[in-house]
Design an enzyme around this catalytic site. Structure first.
Site, PDB file in Angstrom:
ATOM      1  N   ARG A 150     100.928  71.872   3.629  1.00 14.06           N
ATOM      2  CA  ARG A 150     101.243  70.415   3.310  1.00 14.06           C
ATOM      3  C   ARG A 150     100.726  69.729   2.382  1.00 14.06           C
ATOM      4  NH1 ARG A 150     104.182  67.651   8.319  1.00 14.06           N
ATOM      5  NH2 ARG A 150     105.257  66.431   6.455  1.00 14.06           N
ATOM      6  N   LYS A 196     107.399  58.479  17.876  1.00 10.71           N
ATOM      7  CA  LYS A 196     106.426  59.235  17.662  1.00 10.71           C
ATOM      8  C   LYS A 196     105.704  58.520  16.554  1.00 10.71           C
ATOM      9  CE  LYS A 196     106.998  63.061  15.126  1.00 10.71           C
ATOM     10  NZ  LYS A 196     106.082  63.232  13.962  1.00 10.71           N
ATOM     11  N   ASP A 200     113.690  61.586   8.469  1.00 14.45           N
ATOM     12  CA  ASP A 200     113.640  62.229   9.710  1.00 14.45           C
ATOM     13  C   ASP A 200     114.943  62.542  10.470  1.00 14.45           C
ATOM     14  OD1 ASP A 200     110.993  62.685   9.384  1.00 14.45           O
ATOM     15  OD2 ASP A 200     110.310  61.059  10.660  1.00 14.45           O
TER      16      ASP A 200
HETATM   17  C1  S3P Z   1     106.047  59.050   9.267  1.00 13.69           C
HETATM   18  C2  S3P Z   1     106.387  59.094   7.959  1.00 13.69           C
HETATM   19  C3  S3P Z   1     107.439  59.858   7.458  1.00 13.69           C
HETATM   20  C4  S3P Z   1     108.091  60.766   8.445  1.00 13.69           C
HETATM   21  C5  S3P Z   1     107.156  61.396   9.574  1.00 13.69           C
HETATM   22  C6  S3P Z   1     106.376  60.316  10.336  1.00 13.69           C
HETATM   23  C7  S3P Z   1     104.950  58.355   9.953  1.00 13.69           C
HETATM   24  O1  S3P Z   1     106.788  60.798   6.429  1.00 13.69           O
HETATM   25  O2  S3P Z   1     108.919  62.007   7.944  1.00 13.69           O
HETATM   26  O3  S3P Z   1     107.958  62.267  10.449  1.00 13.69           O
HETATM   27  O4  S3P Z   1     104.914  58.207  10.976  1.00 13.69           O
HETATM   28  O5  S3P Z   1     104.466  57.596   8.896  1.00 13.69           O
HETATM   29  P1  S3P Z   1     106.577  60.337   5.139  1.00 13.69           P
HETATM   30  O6  S3P Z   1     105.845  58.752   5.220  1.00 13.69           O
HETATM   31  O7  S3P Z   1     105.555  61.139   4.363  1.00 13.69           O
HETATM   32  O8  S3P Z   1     107.723  60.338   4.565  1.00 13.69           O
END
Ligand code: S3P
Length: 434
Positions: free
Chosen positions: A121, A21, A313
């Site tokens: 958020r 993702k 995650d």
């Molecule tokens: C992500 C970073 C993470 C993760 C999110 C995807 C990304 O969040 O929890 O699902 O793609 O950079 P944070 O960087 O805010 O912890």
């Protein structure tokens, strides 16, 4: 949509995971502001990434999706057009935070908004550094949350010390840095995922990282690329955990991403006694491998704060694994889980307690007491066991794993959210279960 999950004996077989993702989002964003064509295989057409695609289409970028192949006709740094409506980003924090970095450097005004969860958020974490760079943006309701109003401006490079480790915040600043006047550098307290850095480098940006400090220089044109997106380790973890906790299981997950800033979950599970074998490791711009997982007798572990950003995650699935690990597992420094798509500390407590698991929270440490036998919901004698995803994809999938490993039929409420990151989750689940 609700689902009923029956206990299963074991999982066996081979599976491929949907595209990562985080990498899929970045591909759309960086491919759009690059010159020439970008083509990606194994693109994740989950709800979140499709929001990013829609946003760039609204800004005039030609993007085509055919099966898992994505093609972008890049418009270059200054080719984005002002969208004629606000940009609706659904549930996707990654879309909002990274896009804000790109939009800060455009010469038009935009409004970024999202669903009920996204509009709660925290965005101050990006508003503050972007303002330091000279961006004009604000939280419309003045509560530090979306909708965000952005007016593109001339940005200046900054040296920013991040108070929390977040790949989304780091990426936002680095992407804004592409449009700044002079060098931008970001220092994080702990290493978070580095997909933005890797992809920017691959596309030709001048970017260097050392000792948790990354610096980017503006002005270097980006050029479209052809890439294969690895399978998402954050999706694989649900089947990895199920395979570990159900005796007699053996599964192989092929072509999964094993970027060192994402693979800490494998180390944590191995520390717990997990039998996970890594084969066919390739080191393209994002490393990939096959993982073979066999059921294992797990023991508890202590996860320290520094590890958390790299397994952020995977913690809902890790809580389920901990319920099967001898002793008390401690996950320290887990506070960021409170501000994900939902408060994942509360949802783990509420759901796993329903399943008879002894789980508690002390400050920002999660404590799970594990046993080596099927978890057994206390309520089953009195009626249905009902678990709740609270509309959060990772909670929904973690509860499917917990329910399948339990001794009772469980209903899980509101699982349509799984489409956010793993649209084929139930197909893979049904194929592997024996
Ligand atoms: C992500 C970073 C993470 C993760 C999110 C995807 C990304 O969040 O929890 O699902 O793609 O950079 P944070 O960087 O805010 O912890």
């Amino acid at each position: 949509m609700d689902v009923e999950i029956n206990p299963i004996d074991k999982i066996v077989g081979e599976a491929k995971m949907p595209g990562d993702k985080s990498i899929s989002h970045r591909l759309v964003m960086i491919g759009s502001i690059a010159k020439a064509k970008t083509v990606a295989k194994n693109f994740l057409s989950g709800d979140d990434c499709l929001r990013t695609v829609e946003a760039f289409k609204k800004m005039g970028v030609e993007i085509k999706i055919a099966g898992d192949k994505l093609t972008i006709k890049g418009v270059g740094f200054n080719g984005l057009e002002k969208p004629d409506t606000e940009l609706y980003l659904g549930n996707s924090g990654t879309s909002m935070r990274l896009l804000a970095g790109i939009l800060a450097g455009q010469n038009f005004e935009t409004v970024l908004t999202g669903d009920e969860s996204l509009t709660k958020r925290p965005m101050k974490r990006i508003i503050e550094p972007l303002k330091k760079m000279g961006a004009e943006l604000s939280s419309i309701k003045n509560d530090g949350c979306p909708p965000l109003k952005m007016k593109g401006s001339r940005l200046k490079g900054i040296a920013y010390k991040m108070p929390i480790a977040s790949a989304q915040v780091k990426s936002c600043i680095l992407l804004a840095g592409l449009y700044a006047n002079g060098k931008t550098s970001v220092e994080e307290p702990f290493q978070s995922r580095d997909h933005t850095e890797r992809m920017l480098k691959l596309f030709g940006a001048k970017i260097e990282s050392r000792n948790r400090i990354t610096q980017v220089l503006p002005g270097q044109p980006l050029l479209g690329k052809e890439i294969i997106i690895p399978g998402d380790i954050s999706s694989a973890v649900f089947f990895i955990v199920l395979g570990l906790i159900l005796p007699g299981s053996k599964i192989k997950i092929v072509d999964v991403g094993i970027n060192p800033t994402r693979s800490a979950i494998i180390e944590v599970l191995k520390r717990m006694g997990a039998d996970i074998r890594i084969d066919r490791r390739t080191d393209a711009f994002e490393p990939m491998c096959d993982l073979t997982v066999s059921s294992s007798s797990l023991k508890s572990t202590i996860v320290i704060e520094e590890e958390v950003p790299q397994i952020i995650d995977e913690i809902p699935a890790l809580c389920v694994a901990a319920a099967y690990a001898d002793g008390v597992t401690e996950i320290r420094g887990a506070g960021e889980l409170r501000v994900k798509e939902t408060d994942r500390i509360s949802s783990m407590l509420e759901n796993l307690r329903q399943l008879g698991v002894s789980i508690s929270v002390k400050g920002i440490t999660i404590l799970v007491e594990g046993k080596r036998k099927r978890i057994s919901p206390a309520k089953k004698a009195t009626g249905e066991v009902i678990l709740n995803s609270f509309g959060d994809h990772r909670t929904a999938m973690a509860m499917c794993v917990a329910a399948a490993s339990s001794d009772s039929i469980c209903k899980i409420k509101d699982v349509a959210c799984i489409n956010t990151s793993f649209p084929d989750f139930f197909d893979v689940f049904n194929y592997l279960k024996k």
